[in-house]
Scaffold this motif. Structure first.
Motif, mmCIF file in Angstrom:
data_model
loop_
_atom_site.group_PDB
_atom_site.id
_atom_site.type_symbol
_atom_site.label_atom_id
_atom_site.label_comp_id
_atom_site.label_asym_id
_atom_site.label_seq_id
_atom_site.Cartn_x
_atom_site.Cartn_y
_atom_site.Cartn_z
ATOM 1 N N PRO A 14 109.015 17.888 86.998
ATOM 2 C CA PRO A 14 108.884 19.322 86.668
ATOM 3 C C PRO A 14 110.250 19.989 86.579
ATOM 4 C CG PRO A 14 107.261 18.698 88.306
ATOM 5 C CD PRO A 14 108.164 17.507 88.136
ATOM 6 N N GLY A 15 110.400 20.812 85.558
ATOM 7 C CA GLY A 15 111.681 21.454 85.304
ATOM 8 C C GLY A 15 112.588 20.669 84.391
ATOM 9 N N GLY A 16 112.216 19.441 84.076
ATOM 10 C CA GLY A 16 113.039 18.587 83.215
ATOM 11 C C GLY A 16 112.845 18.883 81.739
ATOM 12 N N SER A 17 113.526 18.076 80.925
ATOM 13 C CA SER A 17 113.509 18.260 79.472
ATOM 14 C C SER A 17 113.252 16.944 78.757
ATOM 15 C CB SER A 17 114.858 18.822 79.004
ATOM 16 O OG SER A 17 115.124 20.081 79.563
ATOM 17 N N LEU A 18 112.696 17.055 77.576
ATOM 18 C CA LEU A 18 112.505 15.925 76.671
ATOM 19 C C LEU A 18 112.667 16.415 75.250
ATOM 20 C CD1 LEU A 18 109.344 14.016 78.024
ATOM 21 C CD2 LEU A 18 111.692 13.141 77.963
ATOM 22 N N ILE A 19 113.055 15.493 74.376
ATOM 23 C CA ILE A 19 113.073 15.782 72.947
ATOM 24 C C ILE A 19 112.147 14.783 72.262
ATOM 25 C CG2 ILE A 19 114.435 15.957 70.841
ATOM 26 C CD1 ILE A 19 116.881 16.513 72.563
ATOM 27 N N LEU A 20 111.140 15.294 71.588
ATOM 28 C CA LEU A 20 110.231 14.459 70.813
ATOM 29 C C LEU A 20 110.678 14.436 69.359
ATOM 30 C CD1 LEU A 20 106.763 15.593 72.204
ATOM 31 C CD2 LEU A 20 108.376 13.919 73.142
ATOM 32 N N SER A 21 110.471 13.293 68.733
ATOM 33 C CA SER A 21 110.809 13.133 67.322
ATOM 34 C C SER A 21 109.587 12.664 66.548
ATOM 35 C CB SER A 21 111.935 12.102 67.147
ATOM 36 O OG SER A 21 113.104 12.503 67.819
ATOM 37 N N CYS A 22 109.511 13.086 65.299
ATOM 38 C CA CYS A 22 108.427 12.664 64.409
ATOM 39 C C CYS A 22 109.046 12.270 63.077
ATOM 40 C CB CYS A 22 107.435 13.793 64.213
ATOM 41 S SG CYS A 22 106.194 13.476 62.947
ATOM 42 N N ALA A 23 108.838 11.018 62.715
ATOM 43 C CA ALA A 23 109.325 10.518 61.432
ATOM 44 C C ALA A 23 108.165 10.483 60.454
ATOM 45 C CB ALA A 23 109.912 9.122 61.606
ATOM 46 N N MET A 82 111.718 20.216 74.443
ATOM 47 C CA MET A 82 110.874 20.748 75.513
ATOM 48 C C MET A 82 111.711 20.919 76.769
ATOM 49 S SD MET A 82 107.356 18.591 74.899
ATOM 50 C CE MET A 82 108.054 17.076 75.509
ATOM 51 N N ASN A 83 111.828 22.136 77.243
ATOM 52 C CA ASN A 83 112.585 22.454 78.451
ATOM 53 C C ASN A 83 111.651 23.039 79.506
ATOM 54 O OD1 ASN A 83 115.013 21.733 77.120
ATOM 55 N ND2 ASN A 83 115.247 23.813 76.328
ATOM 56 N N SER A 84 112.130 23.057 80.733
ATOM 57 C CA SER A 84 111.368 23.639 81.851
ATOM 58 C C SER A 84 109.943 23.111 81.873
ATOM 59 C CB SER A 84 111.373 25.172 81.742
ATOM 60 O OG SER A 84 112.686 25.678 81.744
ATOM 61 N N LEU A 85 109.816 21.819 81.774
ATOM 62 C CA LEU A 85 108.493 21.204 81.676
ATOM 63 C C LEU A 85 107.686 21.406 82.948
ATOM 64 C CD1 LEU A 85 109.516 18.025 79.704
ATOM 65 C CD2 LEU A 85 107.714 19.618 79.019
ATOM 66 N N LYS A 86 106.378 21.569 82.758
ATOM 67 C CA LYS A 86 105.438 21.798 83.854
ATOM 68 C C LYS A 86 104.390 20.688 83.867
ATOM 69 C CE LYS A 86 105.782 26.797 83.018
ATOM 70 N NZ LYS A 86 105.004 28.038 82.718
ATOM 71 N N PRO A 87 103.767 20.447 84.997
ATOM 72 C CA PRO A 87 102.715 19.422 85.040
ATOM 73 C C PRO A 87 101.625 19.658 83.993
ATOM 74 C CG PRO A 87 103.335 20.033 87.264
ATOM 75 C CD PRO A 87 104.068 20.980 86.347
ATOM 76 N N GLU A 88 101.337 20.902 83.690
ATOM 77 C CA GLU A 88 100.294 21.198 82.704
ATOM 78 C C GLU A 88 100.720 20.888 81.275
ATOM 79 O OE1 GLU A 88 101.465 23.263 85.085
ATOM 80 O OE2 GLU A 88 101.591 25.348 84.358
ATOM 81 N N ASP A 89 101.976 20.498 81.068
ATOM 82 C CA ASP A 89 102.423 20.042 79.756
ATOM 83 C C ASP A 89 102.090 18.566 79.532
ATOM 84 O OD1 ASP A 89 105.379 22.015 80.234
ATOM 85 O OD2 ASP A 89 103.650 22.516 78.972
ATOM 86 N N THR A 90 101.595 17.902 80.554
ATOM 87 C CA THR A 90 101.230 16.496 80.435
ATOM 88 C C THR A 90 100.139 16.316 79.386
ATOM 89 O OG1 THR A 90 101.831 15.985 82.724
ATOM 90 C CG2 THR A 90 100.232 14.524 81.659
ATOM 91 N N ALA A 91 100.414 15.466 78.406
ATOM 92 C CA ALA A 91 99.491 15.254 77.292
ATOM 93 C C ALA A 91 100.072 14.200 76.358
ATOM 94 C CB ALA A 91 99.265 16.551 76.523
ATOM 95 N N VAL A 92 99.256 13.775 75.418
ATOM 96 C CA VAL A 92 99.767 13.000 74.281
ATOM 97 C C VAL A 92 100.134 14.008 73.192
ATOM 98 C CG1 VAL A 92 99.293 11.231 72.570
ATOM 99 C CG2 VAL A 92 98.322 11.033 74.868
ATOM 100 N N TYR A 93 101.339 13.886 72.696
ATOM 101 C CA TYR A 93 101.855 14.812 71.694
ATOM 102 C C TYR A 93 101.844 14.154 70.316
ATOM 103 C CZ TYR A 93 103.292 18.160 75.231
ATOM 104 O OH TYR A 93 103.285 19.096 76.243
ATOM 105 N N TYR A 94 101.386 14.915 69.332
ATOM 106 C CA TYR A 94 101.280 14.446 67.958
ATOM 107 C C TYR A 94 101.970 15.435 67.026
ATOM 108 C CZ TYR A 94 97.205 11.951 69.893
ATOM 109 O OH TYR A 94 96.361 11.170 70.652
#
Length: 114
Positions: A14-23, A82-94
């Motif tokens: 929680p509070g971390g960051s990720l960058i998702l990419s879509c090709a 994605m910044n300031s991530l929360k547990p409720e952001d848990t999901a599969v992202y498309y």
């Protein structure tokens, strides 16, 4: 036919960051508004963020101020910072066209947990 490949997910605290990419394959990609969706266990898929071909963006209230969508038309790529991530952001992202017109990819799992 457009093919979409998502990547960049993972386990983050929680509070971390990720960058998702879509090709996206297909030269006509750049003419479409694109979006990121997510689906949590037991819930319906929801639209998280969208971006027009010209770069105008829109966000779900739940992620506004924390997530940033962007695109690189030259590379046929869409990104989700994605910044300031929360547990409720848990999901599969498309990613997909804003109205979900393209075949869905496999998605990328994001898990926010300590």
């Amino acid at each position: 036919q457009v093919q979409l490949v998502e990547s960049g997910g993972g386990l983050v605290q929680p509070g971390g960051s990720l960058i998702l990419s879509c090709a996206a394959s297909g030269s006509f990609f750049r003419g479409y508004a694109m979006a990121w969706y997510r689906q949590a266990p037991g819930k319906q898929r929801e639209l998280v963020a969208s971006i027009t071909s010209g770069g105008n963006t829109n966000y779900a209230d739940s992620v506004k101020g924390r997530f940033t969508i962007s695109r690189d038309n030259a590379k046929n790529m869409v990104y989700l910072q994605m910044n300031s991530l929360k547990p409720e952001d848990t999901a599969v992202y498309y990613c997909n066209q804003q109205r979900g017109l393209f075949p869905w990819g496999q998605g990328t799992q994001v898990t926010v947990s300590s």
